[in-house]
Design a protein around this motif. Structure first.
Motif, PDB file in Angstrom:
ATOM      1  N   LEU A  54      -3.129  18.387 -19.471  1.00 49.73           N
ATOM      2  CA  LEU A  54      -2.804  18.298 -20.890  1.00 49.73           C
ATOM      3  C   LEU A  54      -3.845  19.037 -21.727  1.00 49.73           C
ATOM      4  CD1 LEU A  54      -1.780  14.543 -21.322  1.00 49.73           C
ATOM      5  CD2 LEU A  54      -0.265  16.526 -21.314  1.00 49.73           C
ATOM      6  N   GLN A  55      -3.360  19.775 -22.715  1.00 48.57           N
ATOM      7  CA  GLN A  55      -4.230  20.400 -23.724  1.00 48.57           C
ATOM      8  C   GLN A  55      -3.527  20.225 -25.067  1.00 48.57           C
ATOM      9  OE1 GLN A  55      -7.163  22.054 -23.426  1.00 48.57           O
ATOM     10  NE2 GLN A  55      -7.377  22.534 -21.258  1.00 48.57           N
ATOM     11  N   ASP A  56      -3.367  18.984 -25.516  1.00 49.25           N
ATOM     12  CA  ASP A  56      -2.563  18.699 -26.704  1.00 49.25           C
ATOM     13  C   ASP A  56      -3.163  19.335 -27.950  1.00 49.25           C
ATOM     14  OD1 ASP A  56      -1.119  17.250 -24.944  1.00 49.25           O
ATOM     15  OD2 ASP A  56      -1.427  15.289 -25.877  1.00 49.25           O
ATOM     16  N   GLU A  57      -2.297  20.064 -28.651  1.00 58.59           N
ATOM     17  CA  GLU A  57      -2.713  20.753 -29.872  1.00 58.59           C
ATOM     18  C   GLU A  57      -1.470  21.365 -30.510  1.00 58.59           C
ATOM     19  OE1 GLU A  57      -4.282  21.310 -32.649  1.00 58.59           O
ATOM     20  OE2 GLU A  57      -6.192  21.701 -31.640  1.00 58.59           O
ATOM     21  N   ALA A  58      -1.467  21.494 -31.815  1.00 57.85           N
ATOM     22  CA  ALA A  58      -0.371  22.181 -32.487  1.00 57.85           C
ATOM     23  C   ALA A  58      -0.233  23.580 -31.907  1.00 57.85           C
ATOM     24  CB  ALA A  58      -0.632  22.246 -33.986  1.00 57.85           C
ATOM     25  N   ILE A  99       9.654  13.384 -19.530  1.00 55.03           N
ATOM     26  CA  ILE A  99      10.665  13.326 -20.581  1.00 55.03           C
ATOM     27  C   ILE A  99      10.427  14.433 -21.614  1.00 55.03           C
ATOM     28  CG2 ILE A  99      11.412  11.950 -22.565  1.00 55.03           C
ATOM     29  CD1 ILE A  99      11.269   9.494 -20.883  1.00 55.03           C
ATOM     30  N   SER A 100       9.175  14.831 -21.791  1.00 51.45           N
ATOM     31  CA  SER A 100       8.877  15.881 -22.773  1.00 51.45           C
ATOM     32  C   SER A 100       9.595  17.180 -22.449  1.00 51.45           C
ATOM     33  CB  SER A 100       7.366  16.124 -22.839  1.00 51.45           C
ATOM     34  OG  SER A 100       6.883  16.679 -21.624  1.00 51.45           O
ATOM     35  N   ASN A 105       7.926  17.460 -27.400  1.00 54.95           N
ATOM     36  CA  ASN A 105       6.982  16.501 -27.965  1.00 54.95           C
ATOM     37  C   ASN A 105       5.965  17.245 -28.815  1.00 54.95           C
ATOM     38  OD1 ASN A 105       6.006  13.882 -28.361  1.00 54.95           O
ATOM     39  ND2 ASN A 105       4.429  14.151 -26.803  1.00 54.95           N
ATOM     40  N   ALA A 106       5.728  16.740 -29.993  1.00 51.61           N
ATOM     41  CA  ALA A 106       4.800  17.402 -30.905  1.00 51.61           C
ATOM     42  C   ALA A 106       3.424  17.534 -30.273  1.00 51.61           C
ATOM     43  CB  ALA A 106       4.704  16.615 -32.205  1.00 51.61           C
ATOM     44  N   GLY A 266     -10.980  12.307 -43.964  1.00 51.10           N
ATOM     45  CA  GLY A 266     -11.403  11.907 -42.627  1.00 51.10           C
ATOM     46  C   GLY A 266     -10.280  11.521 -41.680  1.00 51.10           C
ATOM     47  N   PHE A 267      -9.017  11.716 -42.066  1.00 49.08           N
ATOM     48  CA  PHE A 267      -7.908  11.403 -41.175  1.00 49.08           C
ATOM     49  C   PHE A 267      -7.889  12.386 -40.000  1.00 49.08           C
ATOM     50  CE2 PHE A 267      -6.386   8.649 -44.418  1.00 49.08           C
ATOM     51  CZ  PHE A 267      -5.400   7.843 -43.858  1.00 49.08           C
ATOM     52  N   ASP A 268      -7.861  11.838 -38.776  1.00 49.68           N
ATOM     53  CA  ASP A 268      -7.660  12.668 -37.585  1.00 49.68           C
ATOM     54  C   ASP A 268      -6.345  12.248 -36.950  1.00 49.68           C
ATOM     55  OD1 ASP A 268      -8.215  10.182 -36.512  1.00 49.68           O
ATOM     56  OD2 ASP A 268     -10.136  10.764 -35.646  1.00 49.68           O
ATOM     57  N   SER A 269      -6.095  12.703 -35.696  1.00 53.90           N
ATOM     58  CA  SER A 269      -4.812  12.405 -35.057  1.00 53.90           C
ATOM     59  C   SER A 269      -4.609  10.899 -34.894  1.00 53.90           C
ATOM     60  CB  SER A 269      -4.726  13.106 -33.702  1.00 53.90           C
ATOM     61  OG  SER A 269      -5.751  12.659 -32.828  1.00 53.90           O
ATOM     62  N   ILE A 270      -5.674  10.184 -34.528  1.00 49.40           N
ATOM     63  CA  ILE A 270      -5.557   8.732 -34.381  1.00 49.40           C
ATOM     64  C   ILE A 270      -5.343   8.086 -35.749  1.00 49.40           C
ATOM     65  CG2 ILE A 270      -6.775   6.639 -33.699  1.00 49.40           C
ATOM     66  CD1 ILE A 270      -8.179   8.246 -31.547  1.00 49.40           C
ATOM     67  N   GLY A 271      -6.059   8.577 -36.758  1.00 45.06           N
ATOM     68  CA  GLY A 271      -5.911   8.039 -38.103  1.00 45.06           C
ATOM     69  C   GLY A 271      -4.495   8.213 -38.638  1.00 45.06           C
ATOM     70  N   PHE A 272      -3.910   9.400 -38.396  1.00 50.41           N
ATOM     71  CA  PHE A 272      -2.538   9.636 -38.839  1.00 50.41           C
ATOM     72  C   PHE A 272      -1.570   8.699 -38.122  1.00 50.41           C
ATOM     73  CE2 PHE A 272      -3.858  13.904 -40.444  1.00 50.41           C
ATOM     74  CZ  PHE A 272      -3.330  13.778 -41.715  1.00 50.41           C
ATOM     75  N   THR A 273      -1.806   8.478 -36.841  1.00 54.15           N
ATOM     76  CA  THR A 273      -0.936   7.571 -36.085  1.00 54.15           C
ATOM     77  C   THR A 273      -1.009   6.161 -36.653  1.00 54.15           C
ATOM     78  OG1 THR A 273      -1.216   8.880 -34.061  1.00 54.15           O
ATOM     79  CG2 THR A 273      -0.430   6.627 -33.799  1.00 54.15           C
ATOM     80  N   GLN A 274      -2.221   5.701 -36.925  1.00 57.16           N
ATOM     81  CA  GLN A 274      -2.392   4.362 -37.503  1.00 57.16           C
ATOM     82  C   GLN A 274      -1.750   4.277 -38.888  1.00 57.16           C
ATOM     83  OE1 GLN A 274      -6.653   4.237 -37.289  1.00 57.16           O
ATOM     84  NE2 GLN A 274      -6.684   3.214 -35.294  1.00 57.16           N
TER      85      GLN A 274
END
Length: 289
Positions: A54-58, A99-100, A105-106, A266-274
């Motif tokens: 995995l190398q998840d990134e836009a 499934i992706s 998957n984004a 300060g929103f990151d990927s985890i912050g956006f998810t939350q």
């Protein structure tokens, strides 16, 4: 000193498990491994390809090197295994897809493409087997997230996955049962899911006959006029968004400017998810980051 007799007997006994590490994208290394197994055991009965990176990134920010690293273990690795197996007898060759590869998957465009390749490769190899060009049942299984697998999600992302797709992590025992069931079938492709059936069917795009719009101009559904949101509604929604953002950031709502990107706060990927989970809970929605 002479070795312990029990240890000697154990060393001389035929091992039940052997472990070796190679680069599955190295064609010569894969061929050497397959040849060594056949020399040591007299035959090779089955192969399960479960490699993945995995190398998840836009996608717009991915480098060619990142894309190549994700594609390699599944695309190059699958081809190397197939070539090493050759035309020798084999019971099965199973590819662990995702499934992706079916839904996308984004942030995982390359990973989705790599898994879609495995699905197509399995179908092509089954066709070759039908012509006697190779042996062994070929199967690609599009797996969901495994509860105890190597690729995991934090609780916030698991909650988001459950809400937006209906999927929950797959327990190991259930996964093994699904593997056996897929091997007992005849198709070269299987998709395995667990969770809320209705949401999952909508997520993977399964449509009933009444959901399908006929491809005829005279059968097009009428266009409904949707009123523009009122100023009061916009104000209420914006206030709610600011309220949730301030609660998550633990700052005053007066310190937040609606025209400033959330990443500036300060929103990151985890912050956006939350944040999305908070909005989904508050408004009963199925938003994604």
């Amino acid at each position: 000193n002479d070795p312990d007799p029990e240890i000697t007997d154990w060393l001389e006994a035929e091992p039940r498990l052997q472990h070796t590490r190679i680069d599955v994208t190295d064609e010569s290394a894969v061929a050497g491994m397959v040849a060594a197994i056949r020399r040591g055991h007299g035959r090779l009965d089955g192969v399960i390809h479960a490699a993945g990176v995995l190398q998840d990134e836009a996608f717009a920010r991915k480098t060619p090197e990142q894309v190549a690293a994700v594609l390699a273990p599944k695309v190059t690795g699958a081809a190397a295994l197939d070539k090493a197996i050759g035309e020798e007898p084999l019971d099965f060759l199973v590819f662990c897809s995702s499934i992706s590869g079916v839904t996308g998957n984004a942030g995982q465009a390359d990973y989705a493409a790599a898994n879609a390749f495995l699905d197509g490769f399995a179908e092509a190899r089954e066709t070759r087997c039908g012509k006697g060009l190779c042996h062994g049942r070929t199967l690609s299984i599009a797996w969901p997230l495994w509860q105890d697998g190597g690729m995991g999600l934090d609780p916030a992302r698991q909650d988001l996955m459950r809400r937006t797709t209906g999927l929950v992590p797959l327990e190991t025992a259930t996964g093994i049962e699904a593997l056996y069931a897929a091997l007992a079938g005849a198709s070269s492709r299987r998709l395995v899911t667990v969770g809320n059936a209705g949401r999952i069917l909508r997520f993977i795009g399964s449509l009933s006959e009444q959901d399908v719009v006929p491809d005829r101009p005279d059968a097009a559904p009428p266009v409904k006029a949707v009123p523009a949101p009122s100023a009061d509604l916009r104000r209420l929604v914006l206030a709610s968004l600011v309220d949730e953002a301030s609660a998550q950031l633990k700052v005053s709502a007066d310190d937040l400017d609606p025209d400033v990107e959330l990443t500036e706060y300060g929103f990151d990927s985890i912050g956006f998810t939350q944040f999305v989970n908070r909005l989904n809970d508050r408004f009963d929605l199925d938003l994604t980051p």
